[in-house]
Write an enzyme that holds these catalytic residues in place. Structure first.
Site, PDB file in Angstrom:
ATOM      1  N   PHE A 110      53.721  -4.892  15.438  1.00 26.37           N
ATOM      2  CA  PHE A 110      53.751  -5.982  14.461  1.00 26.37           C
ATOM      3  C   PHE A 110      55.201  -6.319  14.135  1.00 26.37           C
ATOM      4  O   PHE A 110      55.838  -5.666  13.321  1.00 26.37           O
ATOM      5  CB  PHE A 110      52.999  -5.552  13.198  1.00 26.37           C
ATOM      6  CG  PHE A 110      52.886  -6.614  12.148  1.00 26.37           C
ATOM      7  CD1 PHE A 110      51.894  -7.565  12.226  1.00 26.37           C
ATOM      8  CD2 PHE A 110      53.752  -6.641  11.074  1.00 26.37           C
ATOM      9  CE1 PHE A 110      51.763  -8.548  11.247  1.00 26.37           C
ATOM     10  CE2 PHE A 110      53.641  -7.612  10.086  1.00 26.37           C
ATOM     11  CZ  PHE A 110      52.642  -8.567  10.171  1.00 26.37           C
TER      12      PHE A 110
ATOM     13  N   HIS B 215      47.104 -20.255   1.916  1.00 27.06           N
ATOM     14  CA  HIS B 215      47.103 -20.145   3.374  1.00 27.06           C
ATOM     15  C   HIS B 215      47.968 -18.966   3.839  1.00 27.06           C
ATOM     16  O   HIS B 215      47.609 -18.238   4.758  1.00 27.06           O
ATOM     17  CB  HIS B 215      47.606 -21.463   3.966  1.00 27.06           C
ATOM     18  CG  HIS B 215      47.677 -21.500   5.450  1.00 27.06           C
ATOM     19  ND1 HIS B 215      46.564 -21.648   6.240  1.00 27.06           N
ATOM     20  CD2 HIS B 215      48.734 -21.420   6.292  1.00 27.06           C
ATOM     21  CE1 HIS B 215      46.932 -21.656   7.516  1.00 27.06           C
ATOM     22  NE2 HIS B 215      48.250 -21.517   7.569  1.00 27.06           N
TER      23      HIS B 215
ATOM     24  N   ASP C 219      52.918 -23.497  -0.575  1.00 27.17           N
ATOM     25  CA  ASP C 219      52.350 -23.734  -1.906  1.00 27.17           C
ATOM     26  C   ASP C 219      50.860 -23.423  -2.004  1.00 27.17           C
ATOM     27  O   ASP C 219      50.282 -23.574  -3.072  1.00 27.17           O
ATOM     28  CB  ASP C 219      52.567 -25.197  -2.302  1.00 27.17           C
ATOM     29  CG  ASP C 219      54.040 -25.523  -2.478  1.00 27.17           C
ATOM     30  OD1 ASP C 219      54.806 -24.615  -2.860  1.00 27.17           O
ATOM     31  OD2 ASP C 219      54.419 -26.687  -2.226  1.00 27.17           O
ATOM     32  N   THR C 220      50.242 -23.001  -0.914  1.00 33.28           N
ATOM     33  CA  THR C 220      48.800 -22.760  -0.929  1.00 33.28           C
ATOM     34  C   THR C 220      48.513 -21.301  -0.546  1.00 33.28           C
ATOM     35  O   THR C 220      49.377 -20.607  -0.023  1.00 33.28           O
ATOM     36  CB  THR C 220      48.075 -23.690   0.072  1.00 33.28           C
ATOM     37  OG1 THR C 220      48.447 -23.303   1.408  1.00 33.28           O
ATOM     38  CG2 THR C 220      48.437 -25.153  -0.159  1.00 33.28           C
TER      39      THR C 220
ATOM     40  N   SER D 186      51.721 -17.660  14.686  1.00 32.82           N
ATOM     41  CA  SER D 186      51.490 -16.232  14.493  1.00 32.82           C
ATOM     42  C   SER D 186      50.017 -15.855  14.595  1.00 32.82           C
ATOM     43  O   SER D 186      49.688 -14.769  15.071  1.00 32.82           O
ATOM     44  CB  SER D 186      52.058 -15.788  13.146  1.00 32.82           C
ATOM     45  OG  SER D 186      53.466 -15.861  13.164  1.00 32.82           O
TER      46      SER D 186
ATOM     47  N   CYS E 285      56.777 -15.514  12.553  1.00 36.74           N
ATOM     48  CA  CYS E 285      57.384 -15.728  11.245  1.00 36.74           C
ATOM     49  C   CYS E 285      56.455 -16.595  10.412  1.00 36.74           C
ATOM     50  O   CYS E 285      56.170 -17.730  10.779  1.00 36.74           O
ATOM     51  CB  CYS E 285      58.752 -16.387  11.395  1.00 36.74           C
ATOM     52  SG  CYS E 285      59.550 -16.739   9.813  1.00 36.74           S
ATOM     53  N   ILE E 286      56.002 -16.026   9.298  1.00 35.52           N
ATOM     54  CA  ILE E 286      55.133 -16.751   8.372  1.00 35.52           C
ATOM     55  C   ILE E 286      55.905 -16.865   7.055  1.00 35.52           C
ATOM     56  O   ILE E 286      56.286 -15.854   6.465  1.00 35.52           O
ATOM     57  CB  ILE E 286      53.801 -15.998   8.152  1.00 35.52           C
ATOM     58  CG1 ILE E 286      53.130 -15.693   9.492  1.00 35.52           C
ATOM     59  CG2 ILE E 286      52.879 -16.815   7.249  1.00 35.52           C
ATOM     60  CD1 ILE E 286      51.991 -14.690   9.398  1.00 35.52           C
ATOM     61  N   ILE E 287      56.141 -18.097   6.621  1.00 35.99           N
ATOM     62  CA  ILE E 287      56.895 -18.337   5.392  1.00 35.99           C
ATOM     63  C   ILE E 287      55.933 -18.902   4.350  1.00 35.99           C
ATOM     64  O   ILE E 287      55.180 -19.840   4.628  1.00 35.99           O
ATOM     65  CB  ILE E 287      58.065 -19.306   5.647  1.00 35.99           C
ATOM     66  CG1 ILE E 287      59.028 -18.702   6.682  1.00 35.99           C
ATOM     67  CG2 ILE E 287      58.793 -19.623   4.341  1.00 35.99           C
ATOM     68  CD1 ILE E 287      60.149 -19.628   7.131  1.00 35.99           C
TER      69      ILE E 287
ATOM     70  N   ARG F  72      66.447 -11.538   8.107  1.00 37.46           N
ATOM     71  CA  ARG F  72      65.735 -10.507   8.873  1.00 37.46           C
ATOM     72  C   ARG F  72      65.634 -10.851  10.365  1.00 37.46           C
ATOM     73  O   ARG F  72      64.972 -10.150  11.117  1.00 37.46           O
ATOM     74  CB  ARG F  72      64.351 -10.309   8.265  1.00 37.46           C
ATOM     75  CG  ARG F  72      64.421  -9.612   6.921  1.00 37.46           C
ATOM     76  CD  ARG F  72      63.204  -9.868   6.052  1.00 37.46           C
ATOM     77  NE  ARG F  72      63.309  -9.137   4.786  1.00 37.46           N
ATOM     78  CZ  ARG F  72      64.048  -9.531   3.737  1.00 37.46           C
ATOM     79  NH1 ARG F  72      64.760 -10.651   3.798  1.00 37.46           N
ATOM     80  NH2 ARG F  72      64.080  -8.814   2.636  1.00 37.46           N
TER      81      ARG F  72
END
Length: 163
Positions: free
Chosen positions: A122, A97, A94-95, A65, A89-91, A136
């Site tokens: 977008f 980031h 744990d950080t 992305s 797609c950004i999931i 989605r």
């Protein structure tokens, strides 16, 4: 949650104009390919459904992305298109980031559109988990790719009207 049972890809309240005379680029991130592939198919199908000629749909892939930003810039510097649709797609992990990438991608995509005065859409999912992304990308909340293509058509139509 406002979208708990809502299909976000319902356009029954909106008239989507013909896209027969428009030319589009779709730039799709390869990261989370199952999701982004579904987003791409939704966008492509919507463009075709609204009359876009297949030869007027340029398709490009990028690694992730974050790369959508420079790819949209490259497309607008080298191709004549009425809009660029950016799909990714950004999931969340744990950080932190996740937040950095989401912010950078959203700001970068909007800046490219502003710079060129051409719609850069977008169509990037920013979800907490894979299940939300699936919902989605053709699941119970519709397909964000379909929505992105509808936005591209509407914005290209507005741009033409304003000229």
């Amino acid at each position: 949650m406002a979208t708990h049972l809502k299909n976000l890809s319902d356009f029954s309240h909106t008239t989507i104009p013909s896209a027969e005379s428009f030319r589009f680029a779709i730039v799709t991130a390869q990261w989370n390919a199952d999701i982004t592939g579904a987003l791409y198919q939704g966008a492509y199908d919507m463009l075709i459904q609204q009359g876009t000629i297949p030869e007027n749909i340029l398709s490009f892939t990028v690694p992730g992305s974050f790369e959508l930003i420079v790819a949209a810039e490259m497309v607008l510097n080298t191709q004549q298109v009425d809009a660029v649709i950016c799909l990714g797609c950004i999931i969340q992990g744990d950080t932190p980031h996740f937040e950095y990438i989401c912010n950078a991608v959203a700001n970068g995509i909007s800046n490219v559109g502003i710079k060129h005065a051409i719609p850069v859409i977008f169509g990037v999912l920013t979800t907490l988990n894979l299940e939300q992304a699936q919902e989605r990308a053709g699941g119970k909340h519709g397909n964000k790719g379909t929505e992105a293509a509808a936005s591209a058509i509407l914005m290209a139509d507005l741009q033409r009207l304003l000229k």
